[in-house]
Design a protein around this motif. Structure first.
Motif, PDB file in Angstrom:
ATOM      1  N   SER A 206       0.823  -1.215   0.000  1.00  0.00           N
ATOM      2  CA  SER A 206       0.000   0.000   0.000  1.00  0.00           C
ATOM      3  C   SER A 206       0.854   1.261   0.000  1.00  0.00           C
ATOM      4  O   SER A 206       0.569   2.224  -0.735  1.00  0.00           O
ATOM      5  CB  SER A 206      -0.943  -0.006   1.204  1.00  0.00           C
ATOM      6  N   GLN A 207       1.923   1.279   0.795  1.00  0.00           N
ATOM      7  CA  GLN A 207       2.735   2.490   0.869  1.00  0.00           C
ATOM      8  C   GLN A 207       3.534   2.719  -0.409  1.00  0.00           C
ATOM      9  O   GLN A 207       3.699   3.857  -0.850  1.00  0.00           O
ATOM     10  CB  GLN A 207       3.665   2.427   2.076  1.00  0.00           C
ATOM     11  N   LEU A 208       4.038   1.634  -1.011  1.00  0.00           N
ATOM     12  CA  LEU A 208       4.797   1.790  -2.246  1.00  0.00           C
ATOM     13  C   LEU A 208       3.885   2.240  -3.383  1.00  0.00           C
ATOM     14  O   LEU A 208       4.262   3.094  -4.200  1.00  0.00           O
ATOM     15  CB  LEU A 208       5.497   0.485  -2.609  1.00  0.00           C
ATOM     16  N   ALA A 209       2.673   1.694  -3.440  1.00  0.00           N
ATOM     17  CA  ALA A 209       1.720   2.117  -4.465  1.00  0.00           C
ATOM     18  C   ALA A 209       1.370   3.591  -4.301  1.00  0.00           C
ATOM     19  O   ALA A 209       1.263   4.334  -5.293  1.00  0.00           O
ATOM     20  CB  ALA A 209       0.452   1.262  -4.388  1.00  0.00           C
ATOM     21  N   ASN A 210       1.208   4.029  -3.066  1.00  0.00           N
ATOM     22  CA  ASN A 210       0.897   5.439  -2.821  1.00  0.00           C
ATOM     23  C   ASN A 210       2.055   6.334  -3.264  1.00  0.00           C
ATOM     24  O   ASN A 210       1.829   7.398  -3.866  1.00  0.00           O
ATOM     25  CB  ASN A 210       0.610   5.662  -1.340  1.00  0.00           C
ATOM     26  N   LEU A 211       3.283   5.907  -2.992  1.00  0.00           N
ATOM     27  CA  LEU A 211       4.444   6.686  -3.424  1.00  0.00           C
ATOM     28  C   LEU A 211       4.501   6.759  -4.942  1.00  0.00           C
ATOM     29  O   LEU A 211       4.757   7.825  -5.512  1.00  0.00           O
ATOM     30  CB  LEU A 211       5.725   6.060  -2.877  1.00  0.00           C
ATOM     31  N   ALA A 212       4.261   5.638  -5.614  1.00  0.00           N
ATOM     32  CA  ALA A 212       4.310   5.619  -7.077  1.00  0.00           C
ATOM     33  C   ALA A 212       3.216   6.494  -7.687  1.00  0.00           C
ATOM     34  O   ALA A 212       3.451   7.208  -8.668  1.00  0.00           O
ATOM     35  CB  ALA A 212       4.175   4.178  -7.576  1.00  0.00           C
ATOM     36  N   ASP A 213       2.025   6.445  -7.102  1.00  0.00           N
ATOM     37  CA  ASP A 213       0.884   7.188  -7.655  1.00  0.00           C
ATOM     38  C   ASP A 213       0.955   8.676  -7.374  1.00  0.00           C
ATOM     39  O   ASP A 213       0.396   9.484  -8.118  1.00  0.00           O
ATOM     40  CB  ASP A 213      -0.423   6.625  -7.094  1.00  0.00           C
ATOM     41  N   HIS A 214       1.628   9.054  -6.283  1.00  0.00           N
ATOM     42  CA  HIS A 214       1.630  10.462  -5.858  1.00  0.00           C
ATOM     43  C   HIS A 214       3.056  10.973  -5.645  1.00  0.00           C
ATOM     44  O   HIS A 214       3.297  11.806  -4.769  1.00  0.00           O
ATOM     45  CB  HIS A 214       0.817  10.619  -4.573  1.00  0.00           C
ATOM     46  N   PHE A 215       3.981  10.492  -6.469  1.00  0.00           N
ATOM     47  CA  PHE A 215       5.392  10.797  -6.264  1.00  0.00           C
ATOM     48  C   PHE A 215       5.667  12.298  -6.256  1.00  0.00           C
ATOM     49  O   PHE A 215       6.365  12.805  -5.373  1.00  0.00           O
ATOM     50  CB  PHE A 215       6.238  10.121  -7.347  1.00  0.00           C
ATOM     51  N   ASN A 216       5.108  13.024  -7.202  1.00  0.00           N
ATOM     52  CA  ASN A 216       5.401  14.459  -7.291  1.00  0.00           C
ATOM     53  C   ASN A 216       4.924  15.215  -6.068  1.00  0.00           C
ATOM     54  O   ASN A 216       5.556  16.183  -5.628  1.00  0.00           O
ATOM     55  CB  ASN A 216       4.756  15.050  -8.545  1.00  0.00           C
ATOM     56  N   GLU A 217       3.811  14.764  -5.495  1.00  0.00           N
ATOM     57  CA  GLU A 217       3.264  15.466  -4.325  1.00  0.00           C
ATOM     58  C   GLU A 217       3.984  15.088  -3.033  1.00  0.00           C
ATOM     59  O   GLU A 217       4.214  15.952  -2.176  1.00  0.00           O
ATOM     60  CB  GLU A 217       1.767  15.149  -4.165  1.00  0.00           C
ATOM     61  N   VAL A 218       4.352  13.802  -2.865  1.00  0.00           N
ATOM     62  CA  VAL A 218       4.859  13.354  -1.566  1.00  0.00           C
ATOM     63  C   VAL A 218       6.372  13.178  -1.512  1.00  0.00           C
ATOM     64  O   VAL A 218       6.943  13.116  -0.416  1.00  0.00           O
ATOM     65  CB  VAL A 218       4.180  12.027  -1.146  1.00  0.00           C
ATOM     66  N   ALA A 219       7.028  13.113  -2.673  1.00  0.00           N
ATOM     67  CA  ALA A 219       8.466  12.831  -2.665  1.00  0.00           C
ATOM     68  C   ALA A 219       9.311  13.954  -3.238  1.00  0.00           C
ATOM     69  O   ALA A 219      10.406  14.226  -2.742  1.00  0.00           O
ATOM     70  CB  ALA A 219       8.752  11.535  -3.435  1.00  0.00           C
ATOM     71  N   MET A 220       8.846  14.590  -4.290  1.00  0.00           N
ATOM     72  CA  MET A 220       9.651  15.621  -4.940  1.00  0.00           C
ATOM     73  C   MET A 220       9.685  16.896  -4.104  1.00  0.00           C
ATOM     74  O   MET A 220       8.647  17.370  -3.665  1.00  0.00           O
ATOM     75  CB  MET A 220       9.096  15.934  -6.329  1.00  0.00           C
ATOM     76  N   PRO A 221      10.874  17.449  -3.867  1.00  0.00           N
ATOM     77  CA  PRO A 221      10.936  18.697  -3.098  1.00  0.00           C
ATOM     78  C   PRO A 221      10.325  19.854  -3.880  1.00  0.00           C
ATOM     79  O   PRO A 221      10.268  19.841  -5.110  1.00  0.00           O
ATOM     80  CB  PRO A 221      12.434  18.901  -2.884  1.00  0.00           C
ATOM     81  N   LYS A 222       9.852  20.822  -3.143  1.00  0.00           N
ATOM     82  CA  LYS A 222       9.247  21.999  -3.783  1.00  0.00           C
ATOM     83  C   LYS A 222      10.298  22.906  -4.407  1.00  0.00           C
ATOM     84  O   LYS A 222      10.010  23.663  -5.324  1.00  0.00           O
ATOM     85  CB  LYS A 222       8.429  22.792  -2.748  1.00  0.00           C
ATOM     86  N   GLU A 223      11.514  22.840  -3.885  1.00  0.00           N
ATOM     87  CA  GLU A 223      12.591  23.655  -4.438  1.00  0.00           C
ATOM     88  C   GLU A 223      13.901  22.894  -4.284  1.00  0.00           C
ATOM     89  O   GLU A 223      13.993  21.934  -3.515  1.00  0.00           O
ATOM     90  CB  GLU A 223      12.680  24.999  -3.711  1.00  0.00           C
ATOM     91  N   GLY A 224      14.911  23.316  -5.019  1.00  0.00           N
ATOM     92  CA  GLY A 224      16.200  22.643  -4.955  1.00  0.00           C
ATOM     93  C   GLY A 224      16.910  22.774  -6.305  1.00  0.00           C
ATOM     94  O   GLY A 224      16.303  23.101  -7.323  1.00  0.00           O
ATOM     95  N   ARG A 225      18.211  22.500  -6.306  1.00  0.00           N
ATOM     96  CA  ARG A 225      19.026  22.698  -7.503  1.00  0.00           C
ATOM     97  C   ARG A 225      18.595  21.798  -8.657  1.00  0.00           C
ATOM     98  O   ARG A 225      18.797  22.140  -9.824  1.00  0.00           O
ATOM     99  CB  ARG A 225      20.502  22.435  -7.199  1.00  0.00           C
ATOM    100  N   PHE A 226      18.002  20.643  -8.360  1.00  0.00           N
ATOM    101  CA  PHE A 226      17.708  19.676  -9.409  1.00  0.00           C
ATOM    102  C   PHE A 226      16.211  19.454  -9.609  1.00  0.00           C
ATOM    103  O   PHE A 226      15.814  18.499 -10.278  1.00  0.00           O
ATOM    104  CB  PHE A 226      18.387  18.341  -9.090  1.00  0.00           C
ATOM    105  N   VAL A 227      15.398  20.333  -9.070  1.00  0.00           N
ATOM    106  CA  VAL A 227      13.950  20.129  -9.151  1.00  0.00           C
ATOM    107  C   VAL A 227      13.427  20.477 -10.529  1.00  0.00           C
ATOM    108  O   VAL A 227      12.581  19.796 -11.089  1.00  0.00           O
ATOM    109  CB  VAL A 227      13.226  20.936  -8.064  1.00  0.00           C
ATOM    110  N   HIS A 228      13.919  21.543 -11.128  1.00  0.00           N
ATOM    111  CA  HIS A 228      13.388  21.984 -12.423  1.00  0.00           C
ATOM    112  C   HIS A 228      14.500  21.917 -13.467  1.00  0.00           C
ATOM    113  O   HIS A 228      15.599  22.386 -13.237  1.00  0.00           O
ATOM    114  CB  HIS A 228      12.860  23.415 -12.325  1.00  0.00           C
TER     115      HIS A 228
END
Length: 279
Positions: free
Chosen positions: A257-279
């Motif tokens: 369940s947790q891995l599926a949630n990470l895969a489905d919502h990666f941009n919201e829950v894993a990707m930082p909002k800012e950082g050198r490699f975000v954009h």
């Protein structure tokens, strides 16, 4: 370029340091300060053949050797060392281990420049949101090491010499040549830092080893699009057990369940909002 971590000292540890998990008869996960190594091999078999996955923190070689000898005997050495990637906490004891064992080291060809003295990783990114570990990350070593002829590029197709039941899977994002290992027959996964089971950016959660599936450590991840695709790829394998580079092993419905949630919502829950490699 430095070739070892002889002068590197990271005074950071967790409640799990020195703790081992026999996750199956032929898989043993062991925590060194805040990172895991894995020993693959059945200690009850006559052959006593085994592999080491990743090589822990600087100055941990004696600890790893003692662990291996207690499990497989003093007269055996690994058939090889497999690296999920080459960050300092996954290769910290490698130079000393190779002096003792003199065995091949297997890594993805895109990771080879960092293991042969030709490239350094980017410095840790303190601008990613997430916690004190991120803020401390520029202090962590980012230099490559030079293993010379010891390092061998894994061959296309996913096979690993001497490990017929396992396949390697290219899971880039955290680093260009990051790999994970998967065994189909029991759906066991060694994920490295493609995802982890602790929020690695938070010093508090790292110290207590609070278990939760999280994306790759933000402060060292350089390609977020690739990282998202790698998590989706691993989720599609439907692993029943996951050993990750950081955090305690996870299995069953909690993992699913947790891995599926990470895969489905990666941009919201894993990707930082800012950082050198975000954009």
């Amino acid at each position: 370029m430095e070739s070892t971590y002889e002068h590197t000292h990271i005074p950071l540890t967790t409640v799990s340091s020195g703790e081992g998990h026999e996750v199956s008869i032929d898989m043993y996960c062991y925590c060194i300060q805040f990172v895991n190594i894995c020993l693959i091999g059945n200690p009850t078999s006559k052959s006593k053949t085994w592999f080491l996955v990743d090589a822990g923190m600087p100055h941990s070689a004696d600890n790893i050797i003692q662990l291996a000898e207690a499990r497989f005997g003093t007269m055996t050495k690994p058939q090889g060392i497999i690296l999920t990637h080459g960050h300092f906490d996954h290769v910290g004891a490698l130079a000393e281990l190779l002096e003792h064992w003199d065995v091949p080291v297997y890594a993805h060809e895109q990771e080879i420049p960092y293991l042969t003295g030709k490239a350094n990783y980017p410095e840790g990114d303190s601008t990613v949101n997430g916690g004190l570990m991120s803020e401390l990350s520029p202090l962590f070593p980012n230099h490559g090491i030079n293993l010379g002829d010891h390092v061998k590029a894994l061959q296309e197709g996913g096979s690993i010499p001497g490990l017929p039941d396992w396949q390697w899977i290219h899971t880039p994002g955290h680093t260009p040549g990051h790999i994970s290992l998967f065994r189909e027959k029991d759906r066991s996964l060694i994920a490295g830092d493609a995802f982890v089971t602790v929020k690695q950016e938070s010093l508090y959660r790292v110290l207590l080893q609070t278990q939760e599936i999280s994306g790759p450590p933000k402060y060292f991840t350089t390609d977020w699009e690739a990282a998202a695709a790698s998590v989706k790829k691993l989720n599609e394998l439907h692993p029943s057990l996951a050993v990750t580079g950081h955090g305690t092993p996870m299995r069953g419905e909690e993992l699913t369940s947790q891995l599926a949630n990470l895969a489905d919502h990666f941009n919201e829950v894993a990707m930082p909002k800012e950082g050198r490699f975000v954009h």
